[in-house]
Design a protein around this motif. Structure first.
Motif, PDB file in Angstrom:
ATOM      1  N   ALA A  38       0.831  -1.211   0.000  1.00 17.68           N
ATOM      2  CA  ALA A  38       0.000   0.000   0.000  1.00 17.68           C
ATOM      3  C   ALA A  38       0.864   1.259   0.000  1.00 17.68           C
ATOM      4  CB  ALA A  38      -0.932  -0.013   1.209  1.00 17.68           C
ATOM      5  N   LEU A  39       1.921   1.255   0.787  1.00 12.26           N
ATOM      6  CA  LEU A  39       2.829   2.400   0.822  1.00 12.26           C
ATOM      7  C   LEU A  39       3.512   2.612  -0.522  1.00 12.26           C
ATOM      8  CD1 LEU A  39       4.450   1.833   4.336  1.00 12.26           C
ATOM      9  CD2 LEU A  39       3.054   3.803   3.667  1.00 12.26           C
ATOM     10  N   ALA A  40       3.950   1.508  -1.125  1.00 10.46           N
ATOM     11  CA  ALA A  40       4.638   1.605  -2.415  1.00 10.46           C
ATOM     12  C   ALA A  40       3.702   2.143  -3.493  1.00 10.46           C
ATOM     13  CB  ALA A  40       5.185   0.238  -2.825  1.00 10.46           C
ATOM     14  N   GLU A  41       2.459   1.687  -3.504  1.00  6.48           N
ATOM     15  CA  GLU A  41       1.517   2.142  -4.527  1.00  6.48           C
ATOM     16  C   GLU A  41       1.147   3.602  -4.328  1.00  6.48           C
ATOM     17  OE1 GLU A  41      -1.811  -0.503  -4.843  1.00  6.48           O
ATOM     18  OE2 GLU A  41      -0.597  -2.128  -5.691  1.00  6.48           O
ATOM     19  N   MET A  42       0.994   4.032  -3.083  1.00  2.50           N
ATOM     20  CA  MET A  42       0.693   5.438  -2.831  1.00  2.50           C
ATOM     21  C   MET A  42       1.876   6.314  -3.224  1.00  2.50           C
ATOM     22  SD  MET A  42      -1.442   7.741  -1.897  1.00  2.50           S
ATOM     23  CE  MET A  42      -2.773   6.942  -0.968  1.00  2.50           C
ATOM     24  N   ALA A  43       3.072   5.852  -2.964  1.00  2.00           N
ATOM     25  CA  ALA A  43       4.258   6.623  -3.347  1.00  2.00           C
ATOM     26  C   ALA A  43       4.313   6.824  -4.860  1.00  2.00           C
ATOM     27  CB  ALA A  43       5.515   5.925  -2.852  1.00  2.00           C
ATOM     28  N   VAL A  44       3.931   5.799  -5.598  1.00  2.00           N
ATOM     29  CA  VAL A  44       3.904   5.898  -7.065  1.00  2.00           C
ATOM     30  C   VAL A  44       2.851   6.911  -7.504  1.00  2.00           C
ATOM     31  CG1 VAL A  44       3.366   4.669  -9.202  1.00  2.00           C
ATOM     32  CG2 VAL A  44       4.815   3.590  -7.478  1.00  2.00           C
ATOM     33  N   LEU A  45       1.657   6.856  -6.877  1.00  2.00           N
ATOM     34  CA  LEU A  45       0.596   7.812  -7.214  1.00  2.00           C
ATOM     35  C   LEU A  45       1.071   9.249  -6.979  1.00  2.00           C
ATOM     36  CD1 LEU A  45      -2.713   6.242  -5.818  1.00  2.00           C
ATOM     37  CD2 LEU A  45      -2.138   6.644  -8.218  1.00  2.00           C
ATOM     38  N   LEU A  46       1.725   9.477  -5.849  1.00  2.00           N
ATOM     39  CA  LEU A  46       2.212  10.817  -5.541  1.00  2.00           C
ATOM     40  C   LEU A  46       3.285  11.265  -6.517  1.00  2.00           C
ATOM     41  CD1 LEU A  46       2.406  10.577  -1.647  1.00  2.00           C
ATOM     42  CD2 LEU A  46       0.835  12.004  -2.963  1.00  2.00           C
ATOM     43  N   GLU A  47       4.150  10.343  -6.898  1.00  2.00           N
ATOM     44  CA  GLU A  47       5.212  10.685  -7.855  1.00  2.00           C
ATOM     45  C   GLU A  47       4.620  11.031  -9.223  1.00  2.00           C
ATOM     46  OE1 GLU A  47       9.257   8.726  -9.852  1.00  2.00           O
ATOM     47  OE2 GLU A  47       8.157   7.656  -8.274  1.00  2.00           O
ATOM     48  N   GLN A  48       3.590  10.296  -9.624  1.00  2.00           N
ATOM     49  CA  GLN A  48       3.010  10.485 -10.951  1.00  2.00           C
ATOM     50  C   GLN A  48       2.057  11.673 -11.019  1.00  2.00           C
ATOM     51  OE1 GLN A  48       1.193   6.696 -11.794  1.00  2.00           O
ATOM     52  NE2 GLN A  48       3.067   5.829 -12.658  1.00  2.00           N
ATOM     53  N   HIS A  49       1.322  11.931  -9.914  1.00  2.00           N
ATOM     54  CA  HIS A  49       0.259  12.930  -9.959  1.00  2.00           C
ATOM     55  C   HIS A  49       0.497  14.140  -9.064  1.00  2.00           C
ATOM     56  CE1 HIS A  49      -2.501  10.307 -12.266  1.00  2.00           C
ATOM     57  NE2 HIS A  49      -1.907   9.318 -11.606  1.00  2.00           N
ATOM     58  N   GLY A  50       1.407  14.043  -8.137  1.00  2.00           N
ATOM     59  CA  GLY A  50       1.664  15.167  -7.249  1.00  2.00           C
ATOM     60  C   GLY A  50       0.793  15.162  -6.005  1.00  2.00           C
ATOM     61  N   TYR A  51      -0.520  15.014  -6.206  1.00  2.00           N
ATOM     62  CA  TYR A  51      -1.473  14.994  -5.096  1.00  2.00           C
ATOM     63  C   TYR A  51      -2.465  13.848  -5.298  1.00  2.00           C
ATOM     64  CZ  TYR A  51       0.097  19.702  -3.793  1.00  2.00           C
ATOM     65  OH  TYR A  51       0.840  20.782  -3.396  1.00  2.00           O
ATOM     66  N   VAL A  52      -3.003  13.341  -4.171  1.00  2.00           N
ATOM     67  CA  VAL A  52      -4.000  12.270  -4.211  1.00  2.00           C
ATOM     68  C   VAL A  52      -5.180  12.677  -3.337  1.00  2.00           C
ATOM     69  CG1 VAL A  52      -4.512   9.843  -3.747  1.00  2.00           C
ATOM     70  CG2 VAL A  52      -2.231  10.502  -4.553  1.00  2.00           C
ATOM     71  N   ILE A  53      -6.383  12.609  -3.896  1.00  2.00           N
ATOM     72  CA  ILE A  53      -7.614  12.886  -3.143  1.00  2.00           C
ATOM     73  C   ILE A  53      -8.344  11.564  -2.952  1.00  2.00           C
ATOM     74  CG2 ILE A  53      -9.819  14.103  -3.134  1.00  2.00           C
ATOM     75  CD1 ILE A  53      -8.509  16.181  -5.013  1.00  2.00           C
ATOM     76  N   VAL A  54      -8.482  11.131  -1.704  1.00  2.00           N
ATOM     77  CA  VAL A  54      -9.107   9.854  -1.378  1.00  2.00           C
ATOM     78  C   VAL A  54     -10.518  10.109  -0.865  1.00  2.00           C
ATOM     79  CG1 VAL A  54      -8.928   7.718  -0.059  1.00  2.00           C
ATOM     80  CG2 VAL A  54      -6.842   8.953  -0.722  1.00  2.00           C
ATOM     81  N   LEU A  55     -11.506   9.456  -1.480  1.00  2.00           N
ATOM     82  CA  LEU A  55     -12.884   9.568  -1.007  1.00  2.00           C
ATOM     83  C   LEU A  55     -13.300   8.264  -0.347  1.00  2.00           C
ATOM     84  CD1 LEU A  55     -12.990  11.378  -4.009  1.00  2.00           C
ATOM     85  CD2 LEU A  55     -14.948  12.104  -2.666  1.00  2.00           C
ATOM     86  N   CYS A  56     -13.757   8.360   0.901  1.00  2.00           N
ATOM     87  CA  CYS A  56     -14.153   7.201   1.686  1.00  2.00           C
ATOM     88  C   CYS A  56     -15.629   7.306   2.031  1.00  2.00           C
ATOM     89  CB  CYS A  56     -13.371   7.131   2.997  1.00  2.00           C
ATOM     90  SG  CYS A  56     -11.625   7.516   2.874  1.00  2.00           S
ATOM     91  N   PRO A  57     -16.338   6.194   2.078  1.00  2.00           N
ATOM     92  CA  PRO A  57     -17.725   6.241   2.562  1.00  2.00           C
ATOM     93  C   PRO A  57     -17.757   6.521   4.048  1.00  2.00           C
ATOM     94  CG  PRO A  57     -17.038   3.975   2.206  1.00  2.00           C
ATOM     95  CD  PRO A  57     -15.937   4.833   1.670  1.00  2.00           C
ATOM     96  N   SER A  58     -18.845   7.109   4.519  1.00  2.00           N
ATOM     97  CA  SER A  58     -18.961   7.393   5.945  1.00  2.00           C
ATOM     98  C   SER A  58     -18.990   6.118   6.777  1.00  2.00           C
ATOM     99  CB  SER A  58     -20.226   8.216   6.217  1.00  2.00           C
ATOM    100  OG  SER A  58     -21.376   7.537   5.738  1.00  2.00           O
TER     101      SER A  58
END
Length: 292
Positions: A38-58
């Motif tokens: 999970a950490l590795a995949e998030m790091a890739v997202l940040l490297e590729q996109h700069g920012y990540v917006i996560v939407l979670c259900p209540s």
């Protein structure tokens, strides 16, 4: 690259409205993915996109929510926004798609994240229920509870932008005063009310069907339901709506935003900056009405 939009469940990713709308990244629950991956995949997202917006259900499980906070903490970054809008599952899926549409526009990540709260006010999310006996998300009268035990009773319920409940055949739900598209997700209930009544009253410009999100029965308190949501589908209207709101700079993390709270660090707008009375939410219908 556009700001990355991420979700915690695959059924929150509706088909794109056009060929330009990007998909959303999936952040699996702890039982389905190790923390290292999970950490590795998030790091890739940040490297590729700069920012990540996560939407979670209540209704996200506590362990899954803790995992998301752990990822942000371990990566020591303020470039991950964790948003938990109080919307029914299908309404949340609609909001996710709208943010996916906006992610390719020329808005910064902070404006896109804080736009989630604004756009939620223009999503009319509800359901047809065979029973309201276990419905705890919308205020239900004792009289309605009693009626829910009568065989054949059905209810129309609106959860957003305001809470309303009617017994089908005896009233109508308040609808949008602007042009919308209607998405319907059928569960185990059978009803002609949406096609024969709601569509006539709300007058959506178009309709689509979607699979019922897995969280919907739990959210509505019954498996016998049909969920629906009316929303603004046109990217040009979404863009105009967000662009019409005054922008501010977060005093804590320095990112540009709209409204009165930062989507990334959750810091409220300073009192001195918000004394002008602009809540970041235009009068509903005024900037977006484009009906005939």
């Amino acid at each position: 690259m556009p700001t990355a939009i991420a979700v915690t469940s695959a059924d929150l990713v509706l088909p794109p409205m056009d060929q330009h709308t990007p998909t959303a990244a999936l952040l699996p629950a702890p039982g389905d993915q190790s923390l290292e991956v999970a950490l590795a995949e998030m790091a890739v997202l940040l490297e590729q996109h700069g920012y990540v917006i996560v939407l979670c259900p209540s209704s996200i499980p506590a362990a899954h929510e803790r995992r998301l906070h752990t990822i942000r903490s371990v990566l020591e970054t303020n470039r991950i926004a964790l948003l938990k809008p109080d919307l029914p599952p299908l309404g949340l899926a609609v909001l996710v798609r709208q943010l996916r549409q906006l992610s390719i526009c020329d808005f910064g990540a902070g404006v896109t994240a804080s736009a989630a709260r604004l756009l939620s006010h223009y999503i009319y999310a509800g359901a047809v229920l065979n029973s309201v006996a276990r419905l705890d998300r919308v205020p239900v009268s004792l009289k309605s509870h009693a009626k829910s035990w009568v065989p054949g009773s059905q209810f129309g319920v609106l959860a957003n932008p305001s809470a309303e409940l009617i017994k089908i055949g005896t009233g109508r739900l308040s609808g949008p005063d602007f042009t919308t598209r209607l998405v319907v997700a059928k569960g185990q209930a059978q009803s002609e009310w949406i096609d024969q009544t709601l569509v006539q009253e709300w007058q959506p410009s178009s309709m689509e069907e979607a699979a019922l999100p897995a969280d919907s029965p739990g959210w509505w308190g019954t498996t016998k339901l049909i969920e629906f949501a009316a929303f603004l589908p046109d990217i040009s209207v979404l863009y105009q709506l967000v662009a019409s709101v005054r922008r501010e700079v977060c005093a804590w993390c320095g990112i540009e935003l709209i409204g009165d709270r930062c989507g990334f660090c959750s810091a409220p707008l300073a009192v001195a900056e918000s004394q002008g009375g602009d809540s970041g939410i235009p009068n509903r219908g005024t900037p977006v009405h484009h009906g005939p």
